[in-house]
Scaffold this active site. Structure first.
Site, PDB file in Angstrom:
ATOM      1  N   ASP A   1      10.229  -1.194   8.909  1.00 54.09           N
ATOM      2  CA  ASP A   1      11.536  -1.838   9.118  1.00 54.09           C
ATOM      3  C   ASP A   1      11.684  -3.067   8.221  1.00 54.09           C
ATOM      4  O   ASP A   1      12.798  -3.424   7.821  1.00 54.09           O
ATOM      5  CB  ASP A   1      11.694  -2.303  10.578  1.00 54.09           C
ATOM      6  CG  ASP A   1      11.768  -1.155  11.567  1.00 54.09           C
ATOM      7  OD1 ASP A   1      12.252  -0.073  11.195  1.00 54.09           O
ATOM      8  OD2 ASP A   1      11.343  -1.353  12.723  1.00 54.09           O
TER       9      ASP A   1
ATOM     10  N   VAL B   1      16.987   3.443   8.680  1.00 54.03           N
ATOM     11  CA  VAL B   1      16.986   3.672  10.136  1.00 54.03           C
ATOM     12  C   VAL B   1      16.101   2.631  10.807  1.00 54.03           C
ATOM     13  O   VAL B   1      14.968   2.402  10.387  1.00 54.03           O
ATOM     14  CB  VAL B   1      16.460   5.087  10.475  1.00 54.03           C
ATOM     15  CG1 VAL B   1      16.355   5.266  11.987  1.00 54.03           C
ATOM     16  CG2 VAL B   1      17.359   6.149   9.868  1.00 54.03           C
TER      17      VAL B   1
ATOM     18  N   GLN C   1       0.586  -5.405   1.363  1.00 56.38           N
ATOM     19  CA  GLN C   1      -0.433  -5.762   0.369  1.00 56.38           C
ATOM     20  C   GLN C   1       0.195  -6.476  -0.828  1.00 56.38           C
ATOM     21  O   GLN C   1      -0.482  -7.239  -1.524  1.00 56.38           O
ATOM     22  CB  GLN C   1      -1.176  -4.501  -0.095  1.00 56.38           C
ATOM     23  CG  GLN C   1      -2.377  -4.807  -0.983  1.00 56.38           C
ATOM     24  CD  GLN C   1      -3.040  -3.552  -1.519  1.00 56.38           C
ATOM     25  OE1 GLN C   1      -2.654  -2.434  -1.177  1.00 56.38           O
ATOM     26  NE2 GLN C   1      -4.040  -3.715  -2.361  1.00 56.38           N
TER      27      GLN C   1
ATOM     28  N   LEU D   1       0.839  -1.201   0.000  1.00 53.86           N
ATOM     29  CA  LEU D   1       0.000   0.000   0.000  1.00 53.86           C
ATOM     30  C   LEU D   1       0.872   1.249   0.000  1.00 53.86           C
ATOM     31  O   LEU D   1       1.869   1.302   0.711  1.00 53.86           O
ATOM     32  CB  LEU D   1      -0.877  -0.011   1.257  1.00 53.86           C
ATOM     33  CG  LEU D   1      -1.825   1.165   1.445  1.00 53.86           C
ATOM     34  CD1 LEU D   1      -2.995   1.030   0.472  1.00 53.86           C
ATOM     35  CD2 LEU D   1      -2.357   1.206   2.872  1.00 53.86           C
TER      36      LEU D   1
ATOM     37  N   ASP E   1      18.660  -6.969  10.906  1.00 51.41           N
ATOM     38  CA  ASP E   1      18.951  -6.344   9.613  1.00 51.41           C
ATOM     39  C   ASP E   1      18.043  -6.952   8.539  1.00 51.41           C
ATOM     40  O   ASP E   1      18.232  -8.103   8.153  1.00 51.41           O
ATOM     41  CB  ASP E   1      20.424  -6.577   9.260  1.00 51.41           C
ATOM     42  CG  ASP E   1      20.794  -6.005   7.893  1.00 51.41           C
ATOM     43  OD1 ASP E   1      19.910  -5.454   7.202  1.00 51.41           O
ATOM     44  OD2 ASP E   1      21.977  -6.118   7.520  1.00 51.41           O
TER      45      ASP E   1
ATOM     46  N   ASP F   1      13.445   8.746  12.540  1.00 49.25           N
ATOM     47  CA  ASP F   1      12.504   8.021  11.683  1.00 49.25           C
ATOM     48  C   ASP F   1      11.089   8.278  12.191  1.00 49.25           C
ATOM     49  O   ASP F   1      10.643   7.659  13.154  1.00 49.25           O
ATOM     50  CB  ASP F   1      12.819   6.524  11.713  1.00 49.25           C
ATOM     51  CG  ASP F   1      11.869   5.709  10.832  1.00 49.25           C
ATOM     52  OD1 ASP F   1      10.844   6.268  10.387  1.00 49.25           O
ATOM     53  OD2 ASP F   1      12.150   4.527  10.610  1.00 49.25           O
TER      54      ASP F   1
ATOM     55  N   GLN G   1      13.019   0.597   5.834  1.00 49.31           N
ATOM     56  CA  GLN G   1      12.601   1.997   5.824  1.00 49.31           C
ATOM     57  C   GLN G   1      12.348   2.484   7.262  1.00 49.31           C
ATOM     58  O   GLN G   1      12.069   1.679   8.132  1.00 49.31           O
ATOM     59  CB  GLN G   1      11.304   2.162   5.017  1.00 49.31           C
ATOM     60  CG  GLN G   1      11.433   1.886   3.531  1.00 49.31           C
ATOM     61  CD  GLN G   1      12.138   2.976   2.760  1.00 49.31           C
ATOM     62  OE1 GLN G   1      12.763   3.861   3.339  1.00 49.31           O
ATOM     63  NE2 GLN G   1      12.081   2.888   1.447  1.00 49.31           N
TER      64      GLN G   1
END
Length: 319
Positions: free
Chosen positions: A287, A295, A88, A17, A302, A241, A291
């Site tokens: 994350d 951060v 999505q 989305l 990771d 963030d 994104q």
């Protein structure tokens, strides 16, 4: 460079989305992920679909993805693809696996609301409380314009209300009946399904994982608190963030609608599909795709490494 992620079939990353391949043609949705996989020998293509649209139907994201899959197959000479969908994008990937099973080798879903999102339910309920009905029209018009602006191709095929409806718990139940998958457990069971499915004679390997950074805390006067387990004390992610605190807030709304642990937009139960790699990553919904801009909280794993390891898993499975 090496061949650690050199799968037999090309990999297509499918955004969720509000997504595109590159926001405003500048920032990758899958932040740092395509280049990382390529440096390990993978052929990686990034789909660019409507950010706000349903998955089924003639204008839907599913048909857009199917057309893109065919382009990738024509360009590479491959016979199948490995689909990796975030949010999505996992539902969109399931659409292609259902309608063109012969073109798909595997489907991997990351933080995908296979059972819908309690936050989408919440937004729909809030919009229903406006007696004029104007707020949903105004918000939809604004969001549709936003979707066109951030789309790298300025895609005008945007329908925010259809997208919202698509992600509700009620509508995903309908979607699952229309596009069933062996990868789904029984509705309401909070269990996953089979690790493979055979559709029209084609076998698909099925995988999922998701973040559960947002965990319920104590309940006071009927309201349950929420905590973000991805961040430490005085965590820089809370400052640099803006999505970190926003997804803690949406996750708290979800928890108070009985979602249980979640990533801010998708619950653990909703994300389960196929072979579940893990649901204990300390990630919020963004994350999962590294994104915003790489951060993440001090406790977060990771995501680039997790995706790289998974593409190696696909390679070892011969797809």
């Amino acid at each position: 460079a090496d061949t650690y992620a050199a799968t037999r079939y090309p990999v297509i990353l499918v955004h969720g989305l509000a997504g595109t391949d590159k926001f405003a043609n500048v920032v990758d949705y899958w932040y740092g992920i395509q280049s990382d996989l390529q440096s390990h020998g993978a052929k990686v293509y990034v789909a660019n679909l409507s950010g706000f649209q349903s998955d089924d139907g003639p204008n839907g994201r599913g048909e857009q993805l199917l057309a893109y899959v065919k382009q990738v197959l024509a360009a590479t000479g491959a016979t199948k693809v490995n689909l990796i969908g975030h949010s999505q994008g996992g539902l969109t990937s399931r659409y292609v696996a259902a309608v063109a099973p012969q073109l798909v080798a595997s489907v991997t879903t990351i933080g995908t609301p296979h059972r819908g999102s309690e936050f989408a339910d919440f937004v729909q309920d809030v919009l229903k409380t406006d007696p004029t009905g104007l707020s949903s029209t105004v918000i939809a018009a604004f969001v549709n314009v936003f979707g066109t602006l951030v789309s790298s191709s300025h895609n005008t095929d945007q329908d925010a209300l259809a997208a919202l409806r698509t992600l509700t718990t009620a509508q995903t139940a309908t979607y699952n009946r229309n596009f069933p998958s062996a990868g789904l457990g029984a509705p309401g069971s909070c269990q996953t399904g089979a690790a493979t499915e055979t559709v029209g004679g084609s076998q698909h390997l099925l995988y999922s994982w998701g973040g559960t950074a947002i965990q319920p805390t104590s309940t006071v006067l009927g309201v349950t608190g929420a905590t973000d387990t991805s961040t430490g004390t005085l965590d820089v992610a809370n400052v640099t963030d803006p999505s970190t605190l926003a997804l803690l807030a949406t996750g708290a709304v979800m928890i108070n609608r009985a979602s249980g642990q979640n990533d801010g937009l998708v619950s653990r139960c909703s994300s389960l599909f196929g072979q579940v790699i893990s649901t204990s990553y300390h990630w919020n919904h963004l994350d999962e795709i590294n994104q915003l801009l790489g951060v993440r909280g001090a406790n977060a794993e990771d995501p680039v490494a997790v995706i790289r390891t998974h593409v190696n898993r696909l390679k070892l499975q011969g797809v």
